[in-house]
Design a protein around this motif. Structure first.
Motif, short mmCIF file in Angstrom:
data_model
loop_
_atom_site.label_atom_id
_atom_site.label_comp_id
_atom_site.label_asym_id
_atom_site.label_seq_id
_atom_site.Cartn_x
_atom_site.Cartn_y
_atom_site.Cartn_z
N VAL A 1 0.73 -1.39 -0.15
CA VAL A 1 0.11 0.12 -0.63
C VAL A 1 0.80 1.45 -0.42
O VAL A 1 1.68 1.51 0.57
N SER A 2 0.82 2.01 -0.86
CA SER A 2 1.14 3.55 -0.57
C SER A 2 0.36 4.25 0.63
O SER A 2 -0.60 3.83 0.57
N GLU A 3 1.58 5.28 1.12
CA GLU A 3 1.49 6.20 2.14
C GLU A 3 -0.05 6.91 2.54
O GLU A 3 -1.00 6.58 3.18
N THR A 4 -0.69 7.39 0.82
CA THR A 4 -1.36 8.30 0.60
C THR A 4 -2.62 7.45 1.15
O THR A 4 -3.89 7.72 1.67
N ILE A 5 -2.79 6.26 0.93
CA ILE A 5 -3.85 4.77 0.57
C ILE A 5 -4.54 5.01 2.21
O ILE A 5 -5.24 5.32 2.69
N VAL A 6 -3.37 4.67 3.45
CA VAL A 6 -3.40 4.51 4.23
C VAL A 6 -3.79 6.06 5.36
O VAL A 6 -4.42 5.37 6.03
N HIS A 7 -3.38 7.06 4.81
CA HIS A 7 -4.73 7.51 4.90
C HIS A 7 -5.87 8.37 5.36
O HIS A 7 -6.06 9.69 5.15
N SER A 8 -5.91 7.32 3.99
CA SER A 8 -7.97 7.79 3.96
C SER A 8 -8.63 6.73 4.37
O SER A 8 -9.24 6.02 5.08
N TRP A 9 -8.79 5.54 2.22
CA TRP A 9 -9.67 4.63 2.76
C TRP A 9 -9.47 3.32 3.50
O TRP A 9 -9.65 2.58 3.60
N LEU B 1 -8.58 3.28 -9.34
CA LEU B 1 -8.66 3.56 -7.65
C LEU B 1 -9.04 5.16 -8.15
O LEU B 1 -9.16 5.74 -8.85
N CYS B 2 -9.08 5.60 -6.69
CA CYS B 2 -9.59 7.01 -6.73
C CYS B 2 -8.06 7.46 -7.00
O CYS B 2 -6.88 6.81 -7.14
N SER B 3 -8.16 9.44 -7.88
CA SER B 3 -7.52 10.06 -7.89
C SER B 3 -6.95 10.52 -6.71
O SER B 3 -8.19 11.25 -5.61
N PHE B 4 -5.92 11.45 -5.82
CA PHE B 4 -6.41 12.54 -5.26
C PHE B 4 -5.24 13.98 -5.57
O PHE B 4 -4.58 14.00 -5.93
N PRO B 5 -6.45 14.51 -5.62
CA PRO B 5 -5.45 16.69 -5.68
C PRO B 5 -4.18 16.77 -4.75
O PRO B 5 -4.18 16.43 -2.87
N LEU B 6 -3.10 17.61 -5.13
CA LEU B 6 -2.10 17.93 -4.29
C LEU B 6 -2.38 19.59 -4.51
O LEU B 6 -2.54 19.68 -5.00
N VAL B 7 -2.38 19.59 -2.84
CA VAL B 7 -2.39 21.30 -2.53
C VAL B 7 -1.11 21.76 -1.74
O VAL B 7 -0.27 20.60 -1.10
N TRP B 8 -0.47 22.69 -2.41
CA TRP B 8 0.49 23.37 -1.46
C TRP B 8 -0.05 24.00 -0.25
O TRP B 8 -0.82 24.66 -0.50
N VAL B 9 0.65 23.91 0.87
CA VAL B 9 0.47 24.40 2.73
C VAL B 9 1.67 24.94 3.10
O VAL B 9 2.65 24.25 2.64
N ALA B 10 1.77 24.63 4.03
CA ALA B 10 2.58 25.72 5.12
C ALA B 10 2.50 26.17 6.49
O ALA B 10 1.00 26.33 6.51
N ILE C 1 9.13 24.07 8.70
CA ILE C 1 10.62 24.10 8.84
C ILE C 1 10.69 24.39 6.59
O ILE C 1 11.89 25.00 6.64
N GLY C 2 9.35 24.31 6.10
CA GLY C 2 9.80 24.36 4.49
C GLY C 2 7.84 24.00 4.33
O GLY C 2 6.66 24.35 5.56
N ILE C 3 7.86 24.10 2.60
CA ILE C 3 6.38 24.29 2.78
C ILE C 3 6.23 22.77 1.79
O ILE C 3 7.47 22.66 1.22
N SER C 4 5.23 22.92 1.28
CA SER C 4 4.98 21.43 0.76
C SER C 4 3.79 21.08 -0.01
O SER C 4 2.98 22.07 0.22
N THR C 5 3.85 20.27 -0.89
CA THR C 5 3.04 19.61 -1.54
C THR C 5 2.10 18.38 -1.28
O THR C 5 2.73 17.81 -1.16
N LEU C 6 0.61 18.59 -0.44
CA LEU C 6 0.27 17.48 -0.12
C LEU C 6 -0.84 16.68 -0.52
O LEU C 6 -1.33 17.77 -0.68
N PRO C 7 -1.05 15.71 -0.24
CA PRO C 7 -2.44 15.31 -0.96
C PRO C 7 -4.02 15.92 0.26
O PRO C 7 -3.18 16.37 1.55
N LEU C 8 -4.65 15.90 -0.49
CA LEU C 8 -6.15 17.08 0.66
C LEU C 8 -5.96 16.40 1.61
O LEU C 8 -6.47 16.75 2.86
N SER C 9 -6.22 15.23 1.60
CA SER C 9 -7.32 13.99 2.35
C SER C 9 -5.81 13.79 4.00
O SER C 9 -6.06 13.48 4.82
N VAL C 10 -4.47 14.07 3.16
CA VAL C 10 -3.43 14.46 4.59
C VAL C 10 -3.35 15.31 5.11
O VAL C 10 -3.06 15.31 6.50
#
Length: 299
Positions: free
Chosen positions: A96-104, A159-168, A233-242
């Motif tokens: 499993v990819s970790e993104t999936i662990v944090h969602s469904w 399966l599903c797709s996850f949009p990425l967003v820039w956050v800080a 520490i910095g800015i990141s681009t992460l899946p919204l679900s995470v």
């Protein structure tokens, strides 16, 4: 004709090794050799050549393999039609990819346990490249990864797709306006591990800038990326679900940027043969659960 011997024939042909087939069927190498010898005697043909440690099909073995696969497949379908899914037992080796662990994934496991309570599951959480290797060397039965896996022996279901967003962190005091990539390179970019598709896309985009090169803090752990971002520490681009919870409580802010990486598109990928009823059950369940998750998050 003994069903177990046909299954053994298929596994030895698939794995190219009596030893690996023995491991896969939880038995000894002599037992595997005995099954194949008995099957060859029954059929009156030689199925395998064993040369310098490698096992390969004879021309007659190649001719008969599709028939064995069909018989085993039909027998599995018969069991399924008899509604014995709940009695399925054995081990599902799931990557499993970790993104999936944090969602469904939690919901998937709840429903899998309700459907097949006798099933054991071995879970490997890793980056897509390693999960793909696991599928090809047969150490995994099924993987939820950034797909599809373009290999003839691997089947892929969307399966599903996850949009990425820039956050800080709000502590960084970034302006609440549209930010150019040049304005982002002032901070370290916290992102996926270097051997992943998202990292390749992000690093390529930033390398096109004339300014100072971007500094990347890359990690295979999404939880680590999230924590580093929370700590400013910095800015990141992460899946919204995470990071949805952190956006809701204001511990992170979403940035408006001129460019965002592609959505993460996942597939359930698995070896197509030999047919595995446990894998088929898990794939169909994953497709349904991920689809319902997508519908719920879009409303």
């Amino acid at each position: 004709m003994n069903f177990k011997r046909l299954e053994t024939f298929i596994w030895v042909a698939t794995l190219g090794s009596f030893r690996k087939a023995a491991e896969r069927q939880h038995t000894t190498q002599p037992a595997i050799s005995n099954r194949i010898a008995t099957l060859e005697e029954e059929l009156g043909v030689k199925l395998f050549e064993r040369e310098s440690g490698h096992t390969q099909l004879t021309s007659k073995g190649q001719e008969l393999l599709p028939y064995a696969e069909k018989i085993v497949f039909m027998a599995q379908q018969l069991r399924k039609r008899a509604d014995r899914v709940a009695l399925l037992s054995g081990i599902l080796r799931l990557g499993v990819s970790e993104t999936i662990v944090h969602s469904w994934l939690p919901r998937f496991f709840r429903e899998l346990h309700e459907t097949a309570p006798s099933l054991d599951v071995e879970i490997t959480v890793d980056v897509t490249g390693n999960l793909r290797t696991g599928l090809l060397d047969r150490s995994l039965d099924l993987a939820f990864l950034l797909g599809p896996v373009s290999e003839p022996k691997i089947e892929n279901r969307e399966l599903c797709s996850f949009p990425l967003v820039w956050v800080a962190s709000p502590e960084l005091n970034l302006p609440d306006s549209l930010l150019d990539l040049r304005e982002l390179v002032e901070w370290p970019i916290i992102t996926y591990a270097r051997n992943t598709r998202p990292f390749a896309e992000i690093s390529q985009k930033f390398s096109e800038l004339d300014e100072l090169p971007a500094r990347f803090y890359s990690s295979s752990s999404l939880a680590a990326c999230r924590q580093l971002t929370l700590d400013g520490i910095g800015i990141s681009t992460l899946p919204l679900s995470v990071i949805e919870h952190e956006l809701d409580n204001g511990r992170l802010v979403q940035l408006q940027t001129s460019w965002t990486p592609s959505e993460l598109a996942f597939t359930a990928s698995y070896p197509g043969a030999p047919f595995n009823p446990i894998t088929e059950l898990a794939v169909n369940l994953a497709v349904r659960v991920s689809s319902e998750y997508t519908c719920a998050t879009h409303h």
